[in-house]
Design an enzyme around this catalytic site. Structure first.
Site, mmCIF file in Angstrom:
data_model
loop_
_atom_site.group_PDB
_atom_site.id
_atom_site.type_symbol
_atom_site.label_atom_id
_atom_site.label_comp_id
_atom_site.label_asym_id
_atom_site.label_seq_id
_atom_site.Cartn_x
_atom_site.Cartn_y
_atom_site.Cartn_z
ATOM 1 C CG ASP A 199 -2.754 5.542 -4.912
ATOM 2 O OD1 ASP A 199 -3.793 4.870 -4.945
ATOM 3 O OD2 ASP A 199 -2.756 6.785 -4.792
ATOM 4 C CG HIS B 70 -5.679 6.028 -2.415
ATOM 5 N ND1 HIS B 70 -5.114 6.941 -3.277
ATOM 6 C CD2 HIS B 70 -6.874 6.560 -2.037
ATOM 7 C CE1 HIS B 70 -5.931 7.969 -3.436
ATOM 8 N NE2 HIS B 70 -7.006 7.771 -2.684
ATOM 9 C CB SER C 18 -7.693 10.756 -2.060
ATOM 10 O OG SER C 18 -8.395 10.141 -3.101
#
Length: 568
Positions: free
Chosen positions: A459, A497, A224
């Site tokens: 995601d 995610h 991320s």
């Protein structure tokens, strides 16, 4: 918290000392172990010193050490719940020298950069820097599993790596928006890129002092925001790392904040969807696409094909219909907004003008913290408000807060009135700092750097197609043959995610090390499904395919990766 005894049967997947690394095939130029000394406690205490600014490759204050201590070993434990599957696991951690410190700012009003460096008693000559997450503001201790790692894989520290992390130059405070630090320009620059470079240089100086030599190989791993940091290092500081693993990176950062805000605005009022309606969409996606990969298993493997095939308008309510069995016109428009490209009114850094829409699948993955699909990231448990509430979707909280603090620079700004062209100079300034979209990786490639990028295709924190577009921009700039020699892009179908929803774990770090140190390009990697219960037995596996390939079922045991082939 349930505590489990360490697994007694030693295998190469559970090695915890650098001395055994050779037996597990991780030999290379850095494999000869170096001891912290016959008196590691004394050696650790001697590290409480000052590292001059001259040892840091950017304008900086000096680094000071707040504390050093020789830690005791920590056994494996697994929490009942956690924000992510991997975060539930406290892995086996060997005794090591823990160093906590700070790098002084140049601006006295800017916060210091906090860091933690973990020095093993037997060092394999390598190091791993861990990236952060969200807007950072929390010290990364670099003791946990790396992104996408097998749950039964020892941590880098347990394998003899020096590990380290940072808070990126600011600390979150209760009741203060996590974006508020951006009011200080030095803190913003530190968050964008400078802190990771500075901490890397301080860690190298500590390794030199502790072991009498610099590291032979340096690695960076992040997911991320941490994934963006990894690509930032390859682009801005190409000589600093030998291998980088970036998972679900928020690289097109500025356009992401704008697109996330747009998606939230689309759900205000009648566009917001209840959980039962999210499941309605989720089930419709599976009905349209699940079996198209040869196996109806709840995972959409042909994610790109499904993106083109799925038509949300078929769920539109007809006259007299309502409730959870269909979507209103406003809800259909909201889903179409999520799936559509967001276009900026002017070019951002590196000529980027748009952000790709999100894909399909995993909409109803259960939400808990950052784990999950629409209910975690897009919709929350209540429609978005201004100012945001904790029950709103994370993307709305992040995006609207970024608009207020990074671009409008007004904490009370009503984002419903925001137009990027009214703040064009500031948007461009932040884009030049934050957006890790430079396709020229020639310097990183020329010095032998290797890069592995993993996009999770369910995601909803960021669009996985942003990473795909970035990869394609690098190919367009450097040519496919050149890119194949140092850059691999992988996709994980059905994974959210943070690694939930489908097989998501893989032996990434060993593959990266073999590529960097022995020239063995990654091959035969698998995605594994592992329950968060020791001994973390694999329940199903899929091949980890390079883009644009995806795993098609060809027959046999559906729990085995050999029953699938990577195909278009």
């Amino acid at each position: 918290m349930n505590v489990y005894a360490p697994i007694l049967r030693l295998t190469c997947a559970a090695v915890a000392t650098a001395a055994l690394l050779a037996a597990c095939g991780t030999t290379g130029p850095a494999s000869a172990p170096v001891s912290l000394g016959t008196d590691p406690a004394a050696a650790c205490a001697r590290l409480r010193t000052t590292i001059p600014a001259s040892a840091i490759g950017l304008p900086s204050g000096a680094a000071s050490i707040d504390s050093t201590r020789l830690t005791q070993p920590v056994p494996l434990s697994v929490a009942e719940r956690g924000p992510t599957p991997a975060a539930r696991i406290t892995p086996v951690t060997p005794a090591h020298c823990q160093v906590l410190g700070r790098i002084a700012p140049l601006d006295p009003k800017a916060p210091p950069i906090l860091f933690q460096v973990n020095l093993p008693l037997q060092w394999n000559g390598r190091s791993v820097q861990y990236g952060g997450g969200g807007f950072n503001g929390t010290l990364i201790n670099a003791l946990g599993l790396i992104p996408a790692a097998r749950f039964d894989q020892p941590t880098p520290l347990a394998q003899g790596y020096v590990t380290y992390g940072t808070d990126s130059g600011h600390q979150n405070a209760p009741g203060v928006p996590p974006q508020a630090f951006a009011a200080n320009e030095e803190a913003l620059v530190n968050f964008a890129h400078a802190s990771y470079k500075k901490v890397r240089d301080v860690a190298v100086a500590l390794m030199q002092q502790a072991y009498g030599r610099a590291p032979v190989k340096l690695y960076f791993v992040g997911s991320s925001e941490g994934g963006r940091e990894g690509l930032t290092m390859a682009q801005r500081y190409p000589n600093d790392f030998d291998g980088i693993f970036s998972r679900v990176p928020v690289i097109n950062w500025t356009a992401l904040q704008h697109a996330g805000t747009r998606n939230g605005l689309a759900t205000m009022g009648g566009g917001w969807m209840r959980p039962a309606q999210v499941k309605l969409v989720h089930d419709a996606v599976l009905a349209s696409c699940d079996a198209a990969d040869g196996l109806a298993d709840g995972v959409v493997s042909d994610f790109a094909g499904c993106r083109a095939r799925f038509d949300v308008t078929k769920l539109r309510c007809v006259a007299g219909q309502g409730g959870d069995s269909c979507l209103s016109d406003a809800q259909v428009r909201a889903v179409q907004s999520l799936h559509s490209t967001y276009r900026m009114p002017f070019a951002l850094a590196n000529g980027v003008t748009e952000y790709p829409g999100w894909g399909v699948s995993g909409e109803a993955t259960p939400a808990f913290g950052p784990t999950g699909g629409w209910n975690a990231w897009w919709l929350g448990t209540s429609a978005p408000t201004q100012p945001p509430q904790p029950t709103n979707g994370i993307a709305w909280i992040y995006g609207s807060g970024a608009i207020q603090h990074f671009y409008a620079r007004d904490p009370a700004f009503d984002v419903r009135n925001y137009k990027p062209e009214n703040f064009a100079a500031r948007v461009s300034q932040v884009s030049a700092l934050m957006d890790s979209t430079n396709p020229d990786l020639s310097a990183f490639s020329a010095r032998g750097g290797k890069l592995m990028l993993l996009e999770n295709m369910a995601d909803y924190a960021q669009s996985p197609y942003a990473g795909i577009r970035y990869y394609e921009s690098v190919v367009a700039r450097m040519g496919q043959g050149s890119v194949d020699r140092f850059f691999k892009l992988y996709t994980a179908p059905g994974v959210d995610h943070v690694g939930a929803g489908a097989p998501a774990n893989a032996d990434i770090l060993p593959a990266l090390v073999a590529w960097v140190e022995r020239g063995q390009a990654p091959a035969g990697l698998q995605l594994l499904d592992q329950p968060v219960v020791p001994p973390f037995a694999v329940t199903r596996a899929r091949p980890l395919c390079e883009w644009p390939l995806w795993p098609r079922y060809r027959g046999g045991d559906a729990a085995q990766a050999a029953s699938f082939e990577c195909s278009k």
